[in-house]
Design a protein around this motif. Structure first.
Motif, short mmCIF file in Angstrom:
data_model
loop_
_atom_site.label_atom_id
_atom_site.label_comp_id
_atom_site.label_asym_id
_atom_site.label_seq_id
_atom_site.Cartn_x
_atom_site.Cartn_y
_atom_site.Cartn_z
N GLU A 258 -4.93 -11.59 11.55
CA GLU A 258 -3.57 -11.71 11.81
C GLU A 258 -2.22 -11.24 10.87
N ARG B 102 0.73 -9.00 10.71
CA ARG B 102 1.65 -9.26 10.17
C ARG B 102 1.92 -10.34 11.82
N GLU C 153 3.57 -13.65 10.68
CA GLU C 153 4.92 -13.71 10.45
C GLU C 153 5.45 -14.17 11.85
N VAL D 222 4.66 -17.86 12.48
CA VAL D 222 5.45 -18.87 11.35
C VAL D 222 6.75 -19.09 11.54
N THR E 153 5.84 -23.95 12.08
CA THR E 153 5.33 -24.50 11.49
C THR E 153 4.02 -24.18 10.18
N GLU F 199 1.45 -26.46 12.12
CA GLU F 199 1.18 -27.16 13.37
C GLU F 199 0.12 -25.58 13.38
N LEU G 168 0.91 -14.99 3.50
CA LEU G 168 2.16 -14.47 3.13
C LEU G 168 2.28 -13.87 2.14
N TYR H 59 0.65 -10.95 -0.01
CA TYR H 59 -0.10 -9.42 0.59
C TYR H 59 -0.85 -8.73 -0.44
N GLU I 259 -3.05 -18.46 -10.65
CA GLU I 259 -2.24 -19.07 -8.82
C GLU I 259 -2.88 -19.84 -7.94
N GLU J 118 -1.32 -23.37 -8.94
CA GLU J 118 -0.11 -23.30 -8.77
C GLU J 118 0.67 -23.94 -7.77
N ARG K 297 12.82 -13.19 5.84
CA ARG K 297 11.99 -14.57 6.05
C ARG K 297 12.95 -16.04 5.93
N ILE L 59 10.36 -19.04 7.47
CA ILE L 59 9.40 -18.63 6.98
C ILE L 59 9.04 -19.22 5.86
N PHE M 174 13.56 -22.75 15.81
CA PHE M 174 12.78 -21.78 15.86
C PHE M 174 12.24 -20.91 16.71
N TYR N 230 12.17 -12.67 16.63
CA TYR N 230 11.51 -11.52 15.22
C TYR N 230 10.40 -10.44 15.86
N PRO O 184 9.10 -7.92 13.18
CA PRO O 184 8.37 -7.61 11.85
C PRO O 184 8.11 -5.93 12.18
N GLU P 216 5.99 -4.15 10.43
CA GLU P 216 4.33 -3.80 10.00
C GLU P 216 4.14 -4.44 11.92
#
Lengths: 414, 298
Positions: free
Chosen positions: A222, A226, A229, A232, A236, A239, A396, A398, A406, A409, B45, B50, B70, B75, B77, B79
Motif C-alpha cells: 500500500e 500510494r 494515501e 487516509v 482517519t 480507523e 506517509l 517514503y 526520529e 520524535e 495532502r 491527510i 472525507f 483523489y 494520486p 503514483e
C-alpha cells in the motif's frame, strides 16, 4: 467506526482468498500433528534385529557374566537384543586384536565392540567402539548389562547369595503424577505437556509470524503504490489501523476456530488425546492477548519499512523475540518453580507462552493471573498507542527508514 | 467553494509550503503547477486533510473541513497502483464504501462507469490481469464513483494513450458542467493550458504567480509570434528585433522587443526565407512556467 469495519471486512476477505492463507490453514495442523506423532512413531520404529557385539577383555573375567546379563535384554518381539562375541585371542597382541575388531565393526560384521580396560581393578573402564557413536539406547543397555555383570561377579566372589543380585539390580521407577483441582490426578508426561501447552504456543507463534508477515507485506504494498494515501483521504489513520488490526484478528480467530474444530473432530484418536482441551479457556485467553500484543507491534514496525527486503529483515528480528518463549519452555517444564520462570511471567513478550505452560504444569495462583493479565492489557494499550503514532506518520514517509531519534520524535508528537 | 487561506506547512527544518492562498469555484478546473519538489503534493495532502497545516485554514463552502469532508473528496494520486490480487469490481466497491456509499448504489454506479470507460468485460478479472491503461481506468473510477464535490487529480493523463486521454478529458469536461470543484496538478503545460481557467504556480513552497490564466497571459506581455518556415533558421535568430527565441528547426516561438512591430519583422524575414505560417500569439503556459520558475529561483 463504520469505516474501520469496512476496512476490517476487506482485509479479512482479501486475505482469506489468498493461497497463503489456505496453505497455512492446512499445513499448520499437519505439522503440529506430525510433531505429536513423531516421538511415538520413532520409539515404535525400534529395530527388530539382534545385534552382534564384540567384547575384548584382557582380564578374561567378565565375558560369561556379561553374556548372561545381556541375554536378559530382549527386543519387543522377544528375541535377545544383543549377541556377544568374545574377540580375545591368546596368540595375538592386543593391538592386532583391536585392529581386527575395528575392521569387523567398519565392515559391519559386528555392530561394535566393548573394550574393557584395567579389568578386575577398581579403575576399570569400558569403551563401546562402533561405526556410529550415536545409538544411545544400545550404549545405555550395554552399560546396564556390564554393571550388572560386574556386581554379580563381585557378589559371587564374596560368596553372597545370587538372589540378592536380583534384588539389587531391580529398579523402582518414580512416576510423576499431577494432582488436579477437585481431587483427581493424572499421569504427567511429555506428550501431555505437548498437547496442552506446546501445541498452543507453537500455534500462537506460527499465527503471529504468518499474519504479521501478511500485515507487513500488505502495508509495504500500500505504501509503495500510494494506496495508503487514497485510504487516509477516505478515513482517519486511527480507523485504518483499527480496521487492519480487527480484520487480522478476525482472520486469526477464524483460523484457530477451524483448527479447534479439526482438533475436536480428532479427539480421542492417537493424534489428539482427550486432555488436549483441559485448560482451553485460560489458554485461549492468553492466546488472544498474545496475538493482539504482537499484532500491534507488527503494525508499528510495518508502517516504517518501505521495501519488501526491509520487511523480511525486520520480520526475522521479530521472529527471534517470538521464538524466545519456546526456548525457555523446556527449563520451565523441568523446573516450574524457578525464579527464571516466575520472572518471565511478568515480561509482556513471554507472558502468554509462559502462562499457557504454567496452567498445564500446575495450578496458578489467582493473583498471578490478575497481575499478568493487567500487565498484558497495559502493554497492549501502550504498544497500540505507540504503534498508532508511528503508523500515522510512518505510512506517509517514503524513502529512508526513520532513525531511532526520529521515531522517538514521532511518538512524542501530539 | 474551496478556500485555502495562508496555508503553511513546516516539516522539522524545511518549509514545504509557505503562505499559500487560493480559491476554487464550482465548475472550474484549477491548475496547481510547479516543478518537482515545489510543494504540490504537500498542498494536496493538506487540502485532503491527510496532514494538518502548520498555519492557515482550509474552508469548504465557508466551513472548516471536518471528518465528513472525507466523503466529499476524490483523489487520484500521481503514483498509481491498486491491490494486484483484488478483483476489479471488489476493489471499486471497497473504495466506494470507504466514501460512505451504500452497496447497492455503489454497484449500480460502478456498472455505469464500466460502460463509460469501456471496461465492462474486465469486471470479474483481477487487477494484475489488466493492461496498464485499464488499471488506470479502474483507479480513475474509484476516485470519482462517489460523485465527489471536490476532485483532486495528480497527473490524470499519464499512462493513457491519446484515445483514452480524450476519454478522460471528456469526462472532466462533464464534471465541469455538473459543477464540481476540480484541482489538477500536472507537468503537461499544454493540457493545463487547455483545461484550467485559473492556475497557481508555486516554486520552493512559495507562490510564483496565480490567478485567471488569460489575465496572467495578458499581463505577461504581448509581442509573441509563432512562425513556421523552410530554410536557414540562423537568419531568424540573428534578427535584431528578437528578445527571445525558442527554435525548433522549422518552427519557432519568438518574443519580440517591446518597440518592435510584428508585421515589420515578418516583412523583413520573409524577404530572406520562405515563411509558411506566421501568427501573433499569447505566450504559452509552458513559456510562462519556464520563465517564472527561472526568475523565482534566481
Amino acid at each position: 467506526m463504520k469505516k474501520a469495519l469496512i476496512i476490517a471486512r476487506w482485509e479479512f476477505w482479501e486475505k482469506v482468498k489468498t493461497k497463503t492463507f489456505l496453505i497455512s490453514l492446512i499445513v499448520t495442523p499437519i505439522i503440529i500433528i506430525g510433531f505429536a506423532m513423531a516421538p511415538t512413531m520413532l520409539s515404535s520404529q525400534e529395530d527388530n534385529t539382534t545385534k552382534a557385539i564384540g567384547v575384548i577383555d584382557t582380564s578374561n573375567i567378565y565375558f560369561n557374566a556379561l553374556r548372561r546379563s545381556s541375554e536378559k535384554i530382549k527386543l519387543p518381539n522377544g528375541q535377545p537384543n544383543f549377541i556377544l562375541v568374545n574377540l580375545n585371542s591368546k596368540d595375538e597382541s592386543l593391538s592386532t586384536v583391536k585392529r581386527t575388531a575395528d575392521d569387523y565393526s567398519l565392515s559391519g560384521k559386528i555392530e561394535g565392540y566393548l573394550y574393557i580396560i584395567n579389568g578386575g581393578t577398581d579403575s576399570v573402564k569400558v569403551e563401546y567402539r562402533s561405526k556410529n557413536s550415536g545409538n544411545f539406547n544400545d550404549v545405555n543397555r550395554l552399560e546396564e548389562a556390564f554393571n550388572n555383570a560386574r556386581i554379580e561377579i563381585k557378589l559371587l566372589h564374596e560368596n553372597i547369595n545370587p538372589s540378592i543380585m536380583k534384588y539389587i539390580s531391580s529398579n523402582v521407577p518414580v512416576t510423576p503424577i499431577k494432582i488436579l483441582e477437585g481431587g483427581g490426578a493424572e499421569k504427567s508426561d511429555f506428550l501431555f505437556l505437548f498437547f496442552t501447552s506446546f501445541i498452543f504456543i507453537l500455534l500462537l507463534m506460527m499465527m503471529i509470524l504468518s499474519s504479521g508477515g501478511m500485515l507487513i507485506r500488505s502495508l509495504v504494498e500500500e505504501k509503495s503504490n500510494r494506496l495508503i494515501e487514497i485510504l487516509v483521504s477516505s478515513c482517519t489513520p486511527d480507523e485504518l489501523l483499527a480496521g487492519k488490526v480487527l480484520g487480522l484478528s478476525l482472520l486469526g480467530l477464524a483460523q484457530v476456530f477451524i483448527w479447534l474444530l479439526i482438533g475436536a473432530a480428532l479427539v480421542g484418536t492417537s493424534a489428539v488425546p482427550v486432555y488436549a482441551f483441559n485448560n482451553i479457556v485460560p489458554v485461549m485467553f492468553y492466546f488472544a492477548l498474545g496475538f493482539i500484543f504482537y499484532t500491534s507491534i507488527f503494525v508499528g514496525v510495518g508502517s516504517i519499512v518501505t521495501t519488501e527486503q526491509e520487511a523480511q529483515q525486520i520480520t526475522s528480528y521479530l521472529s527471534m523475540i517470538i521464538i524466545l518463549p519456546i526456548v525457555i519452555a523446556v527449563p520451565a517444564i523441568e523446573n516450574p518453580d524457578s525464579i527464571l520462570v516466575h520472572a518471565f511471567s511478568y515480561i509482556p513478550f513471554t507472558i502468554p507462552a509462559i502462562m499457557i505452560l504454567r496452567f498445564n504444569i500446575g495450578p496458578v495462583p489467582l493473583w498471578e493471573v490478575i497481575v499478568s493479565t493487567a500487565l498484558m492489557i497495559a502493554s497492549i494499550y501502550l504498544s497500540v498507542s505507540i504503534a498508532a503514532k508511528i503508523f500515522k506518520i510512518g505510512i506517509l514517509s517514503y524513502g529512508k527508514r526513520p532513525s531511532i531519534k526520529e521515531l522517538i520524535e514521532w511518538i512524542s508528537e501530539k | 467553494m474551496l478556500e485555502v487561506k495562508n496555508l503553511t506547512k513546516i516539516f522539522k527544518d524545511t518549509v514545504a509550503v509557505d503562505n499559500i492562498s487560493f480559491k476554487i469555484e464550482p465548475g472550474k478546473i484549477f491548475g496547481l503547477l510547479g516543478p518537482n519538489g515545489a510543494g504540490k503534493t504537500t498542498t494536496i495532502r493538506t487540502v485532503l486533510n491527510i496532514i494538518k497545516p502548520s498555519f492557515g485554514k482550509i474552508l469548504f463552502d465557508s466551513k472548516p473541513t471536518a471528518k465528513t469532508f472525507f466523503n466529499l473528496t476524490g483523489y487520484l494520486p500521481e503514483e498509481r497502483g491498486l491491490y494486484k490480487k483484488g478483483k476489479v469490481i471488489d476493489t471499486i466497491m471497497y473504495f466506494a464504501q470507504l466514501k460512505n456509499m451504500e452497496r447497492k448504489t455503489a454497484y449500480a454506479e460502478a456498472h455505469k462507469w464500466f460502460k463509460k470507460m469501456e471496461i465492462e468485460k474486465y469486471e470479474d478479472k483481477k487487477i494484475e490481469e489488466l493492461s496498464k491503461g485499464n488499471q488506470q481506468k479502474v483507479q480513475f473510477i474509484s476516485a470519482v464513483i462517489h460523485n465527489p464535490k471536490l476532485l483532486i487529480l495528480d497527473e490524470p493523463f499519464s499512462g493513457f494513450d491519446p484515445i483514452n486521454q480524450q476519454l478522460i478529458k471528456e469526462v472532466l469536461l462533464s464534471f465541469v458542467i455538473s459543477g464540481k470543484i476540480i484541482m489538477l496538478s500536472t507537468h503537461q503545460m499544454d493540457t493545463a493550458e487547455k483545461l484550467c481557467s485559473d492556475i497557481l504556480l508555486i516554486n520552493n513552497g512559495k507562490e510564483v504567480c496565480s490567478g485567471n490564466l488569460s489575465q496572467i497571459k495578458k499581463s505577461y506581455g504581448t509581442n509573441f509570434v509563432k512562425i513556421e518556415f523552410d530554410g536557414d533558421s540562423s537568419i531568424i535568430s540573428s534578427h535584431p528585433s528578437i528578445l527571445h527565441i525558442d527554435n525548433y528547426s522549422n518552427y519557432a516561438e519568438i518574443q519580440l522587443k517591446e518597440d518592435a512591430l510584428p508585421y515589420e519583422f515578418l516583412r523583413d524575414i520573409a524577404s530572406k526565407i520562405n515563411v509558411t505560417h506566421f501568427s501573433i500569439v499569447e505566450p504559452t503556459l509552458n513559456k510562462i512556467f519556464i520563465d517564472s520558475i527561472k526568475q523565482s529561483s534566481n
